[in-house]
Design a protein around this motif. Structure first.
Motif, PDB file in Angstrom:
ATOM      1  N   ALA B  39     -17.039 -41.557 -17.527  1.00 50.72           N
ATOM      2  CA  ALA B  39     -17.209 -40.262 -16.863  1.00 50.72           C
ATOM      3  C   ALA B  39     -18.510 -39.604 -17.316  1.00 50.72           C
ATOM      4  CB  ALA B  39     -16.006 -39.368 -17.151  1.00 50.72           C
ATOM      5  N   ALA B  40     -18.822 -39.726 -18.608  1.00 57.04           N
ATOM      6  CA  ALA B  40     -20.054 -39.122 -19.133  1.00 57.04           C
ATOM      7  C   ALA B  40     -21.277 -39.727 -18.436  1.00 57.04           C
ATOM      8  CB  ALA B  40     -20.143 -39.355 -20.636  1.00 57.04           C
ATOM      9  N   GLY B  42     -21.438 -40.847 -15.450  1.00 59.01           N
ATOM     10  CA  GLY B  42     -21.522 -40.274 -14.101  1.00 59.01           C
ATOM     11  C   GLY B  42     -22.232 -38.938 -14.106  1.00 59.01           C
ATOM     12  N   VAL B  43     -21.873 -38.083 -15.082  1.00 60.64           N
ATOM     13  CA  VAL B  43     -22.505 -36.757 -15.168  1.00 60.64           C
ATOM     14  C   VAL B  43     -23.983 -36.911 -15.505  1.00 60.64           C
ATOM     15  CG1 VAL B  43     -22.516 -34.544 -16.396  1.00 60.64           C
ATOM     16  CG2 VAL B  43     -20.345 -35.649 -15.871  1.00 60.64           C
ATOM     17  N   GLU B  46     -26.726 -37.727 -12.849  1.00 58.07           N
ATOM     18  CA  GLU B  46     -27.243 -36.613 -12.046  1.00 58.07           C
ATOM     19  C   GLU B  46     -27.946 -35.565 -12.902  1.00 58.07           C
ATOM     20  OE1 GLU B  46     -27.432 -36.588  -8.846  1.00 58.07           O
ATOM     21  OE2 GLU B  46     -26.352 -38.488  -8.717  1.00 58.07           O
ATOM     22  N   ASP B  47     -27.557 -35.466 -14.175  1.00 50.25           N
ATOM     23  CA  ASP B  47     -28.109 -34.404 -15.009  1.00 50.25           C
ATOM     24  C   ASP B  47     -28.293 -34.887 -16.454  1.00 50.25           C
ATOM     25  OD1 ASP B  47     -28.870 -32.064 -16.091  1.00 50.25           O
ATOM     26  OD2 ASP B  47     -27.195 -30.875 -15.341  1.00 50.25           O
ATOM     27  N   LYS B  50     -27.505 -33.128 -20.012  1.00 49.04           N
ATOM     28  CA  LYS B  50     -26.173 -32.836 -20.567  1.00 49.04           C
ATOM     29  C   LYS B  50     -25.707 -33.909 -21.541  1.00 49.04           C
ATOM     30  CE  LYS B  50     -24.840 -29.847 -16.875  1.00 49.04           C
ATOM     31  NZ  LYS B  50     -24.528 -29.828 -15.460  1.00 49.04           N
ATOM     32  N   MET B 123     -15.197 -33.609 -18.362  1.00 47.95           N
ATOM     33  CA  MET B 123     -16.606 -33.875 -18.003  1.00 47.95           C
ATOM     34  C   MET B 123     -16.933 -33.130 -16.716  1.00 47.95           C
ATOM     35  SD  MET B 123     -17.985 -35.997 -20.225  1.00 47.95           S
ATOM     36  CE  MET B 123     -17.388 -37.093 -21.511  1.00 47.95           C
ATOM     37  N   ALA B 127     -20.042 -30.845 -15.926  1.00 46.03           N
ATOM     38  CA  ALA B 127     -20.912 -31.095 -14.769  1.00 46.03           C
ATOM     39  C   ALA B 127     -21.221 -29.802 -14.024  1.00 46.03           C
ATOM     40  CB  ALA B 127     -20.249 -32.092 -13.826  1.00 46.03           C
ATOM     41  N   LYS B 128     -20.207 -28.931 -13.935  1.00 43.95           N
ATOM     42  CA  LYS B 128     -20.389 -27.718 -13.122  1.00 43.95           C
ATOM     43  C   LYS B 128     -20.721 -26.488 -13.957  1.00 43.95           C
ATOM     44  CE  LYS B 128     -17.643 -29.186  -9.218  1.00 43.95           C
ATOM     45  NZ  LYS B 128     -16.399 -29.097  -8.503  1.00 43.95           N
TER      46      LYS B 128
END
Lengths: 337, 163
Positions: B39-40, B42-43, B46-47, B50, B123, B127-128
């Motif tokens: 999951a990390a 994936g975040v 895009e960014d 983080k 996560m 992300a948000k």
């Protein structure tokens, strides 16, 4: 047992994809951003909201440029989802409508001899050039089986009746059947529920529109799509506002049915009913936002992206036509985020 | 029959307890950290900014493996395999030490996976809303309670077994 095991969707297969989608969701247009686009003083300010959300620069304030950017965004979204999705049936369900749209357009063009170029959308599972070649050469081995099965039926229907609306109904029925079969084979109750709700919306719109046009129950029987939550048998009667309201009373489309009944009573517009149908779908999809990881996240995001493209088209076309911002906002669907 | 007696002698039973503690809790942590790591990634795709926040969340399910290793190590010390001369154990003593490895072995396995899933879900918060890292860490941290309780149970058993 082996087939059953194949259909089990493990949410942990979607860990990477779901987390990446959650990071992307923050760039989706919220209702507040959409309203800012409508109320912006200049078109540059409208486009600025889009660039803040990661959209590419729109070269000029013309609908042709906007359509090009929308097509680019759609193709990028599908390319990304295709690379992310552990199961290709998720993007496929969303791509089917382009295939069937192109098929309808090409079959109609065959019958009328008119050039279809402006209406075609090269975004489906079958590349447009390939689809045209298949129809020209009558070779359907590379076409998805469900589509290939309706080509000759569609041609026959069109040559017999010369009624393009009947072709639309026939191909829509085939499309929703393929969507539903794919969703059921995939094994996601969420995706199946989404398709069923779409079918309910299509049936509600068809019932109201055909009744309003004064068409008989025979054509309605042909237009209704099976597979929804609401049985089509209950709509195969003389359509009245009360019948519409009672049939959809306990479904998610009760508000849309109320708007449809109002249309039949001469009190509302079809646009309000269409908007209520789309809002019901978005409300259903919003459940995916509360799923931490799983196929639902991808399904919700894909649908949200498509709805965002529609919203951007409505806003920019409305602004280019000089409509007041309140009128454009009225036409906007609920936002996913 | 003699091979059965030698196979299930006290020392082997105690070693099985130590192995179970390390294996169970370690596997739980490996799975949990892996789940959170996917999951990390994936975040981060895009960014990339983080990295720090996602690494903190990913590390949370890693503690179970350490707890399992502690109990395994304590059992090995008690039977003299580590830091002394091997002690001759009765079957009952060996069995008791094996049972002492069970709480952290079992709970470490299940809580490691559960904590990994909670971390992966959080996560989405990072992300948000990266500013909510503190709150996001609380949910997976709650799962830690039960791994600590299991560690305590295993430790108290180990402490009470006289050899």
């Amino acid at each position: 047992m082996r087939n059953l095991a194949k259909n089990i969707i493990k949410d942990t297969d979607y860990l990477y994809a779901s987390a990446r989608i959650k990071a992307l969701e923050k760039n989706l247009l919220t209702r507040e951003r959409m309203e800012r686009m409508c109320e912006a003083r200049t078109m540059e300010d409208t486009f600025k909201v889009l660039t803040e959300c990661g959209w590419p620069e729109i070269p000029s304030a013309s609908m042709a440029d906007v359509e090009q950017i929308l097509a680019q965004r759609r193709s990028e979204t599908f390319a990304m989802l295709r690379s992310l999705a552990p199961d290709q049936r998720i993007p496929a369900v969303f791509l089917m409508k382009y295939d069937y749209h192109n098929l309808k357009t090409l079959l109609k063009s065959e019958a009328t001899g008119e050039k279809p170029d402006a209406l075609l959308i090269d975004a489906g599972r079958v590349p447009l050039r390939q689809l045209m070649a298949m129809l020209r050469e009558n070779s359907f081995s590379d076409m998805p089986a469900a589509m290939a099965a309706v080509v000759s039926e569609g041609r026959d229907l069109l040559s017999r009746t010369r009624d393009p609306q009947l072709l639309d109904f026939s191909l829509d029925r085939a499309m929703y059947a393929e969507m539903l079969d794919t969703a059921e084979a995939f094994g996601s109750g969420f995706l199946t529920g989404y398709i069923r709700l779409m079918i309910d919306g299509v049936n509600l719109r068809s019932a109201v529109r055909l009744r309003r046009m004064g068409k008989g129950s025979e054509i309605l029987r042909f237009a209704l799509v099976p597979g929804g939550n609401v049985s089509i048998m209950s709509l195969m009667h003389d359509i009245s506002p009360d019948l519409i309201e009672s049939v959809f009373a306990s479904s998610s489309l009760s508000a849309a049915a109320g708007a449809g009944a109002a249309v039949l009573r001469g009190e509302g517009t079809l646009a309000i009913m269409d908007l209520a149908c789309d809002d019901a779908l978005i409300r259903y999809l919003k459940r995916a936002k509360y799923v931490a990881f799983g196929a639902e996240t991808l399904i919700g995001y894909l649908a949200a992206q498509e709805s965002e493209l529609t919203a951007v088209r409505i806003i920019i076309a409305g602004r280019l036509a000089g409509l007041p911002s309140e009128m454009i906002i009225e036409r906007l669907r609920d936002a996913y985020v | 029959m003699e091979w059965i007696t030698s196979l299930f002698n006290g020392t082997n039973m105690a070693l099985a307890g130590a192995a179970f503690a390390v294996f169970g809790a370690g596997t739980g942590s490996a799975k949990g950290v892996g789940i959170a790591g996917e999951a990390a990634a994936g975040v981060l795709t895009e960014d990339p900014g983080k990295f720090g926040q996602t690494l903190l969340l990913q590390a949370l399910p890693g503690t179970q493996g350490i707890y399992g290793l502690i109990i395994g190590f304590l059992i090995l010390i008690k039977i003299g395999i580590v830091g002394g001369t091997p002690v001759e154990l009765t079957t009952i003593q060996g069995l008791s030490l094996m049972v002492a490895g069970l709480p952290i072995g079992v709970v470490g396995f299940t809580s490691g996976i559960a904590q990994g899933r909670a971390s992966a879900a959080c996560m989405g918060i990072i992300a948000k809303r990266p500013e909510e890292l503190g709150k996001a860490m609380m949910y997976p941290a709650m799962v830690e309670t039960y791994a600590v309780l299991a560690l305590l149970a295993s430790f108290l058993m180990w402490l009470g077994i006289a050899i």
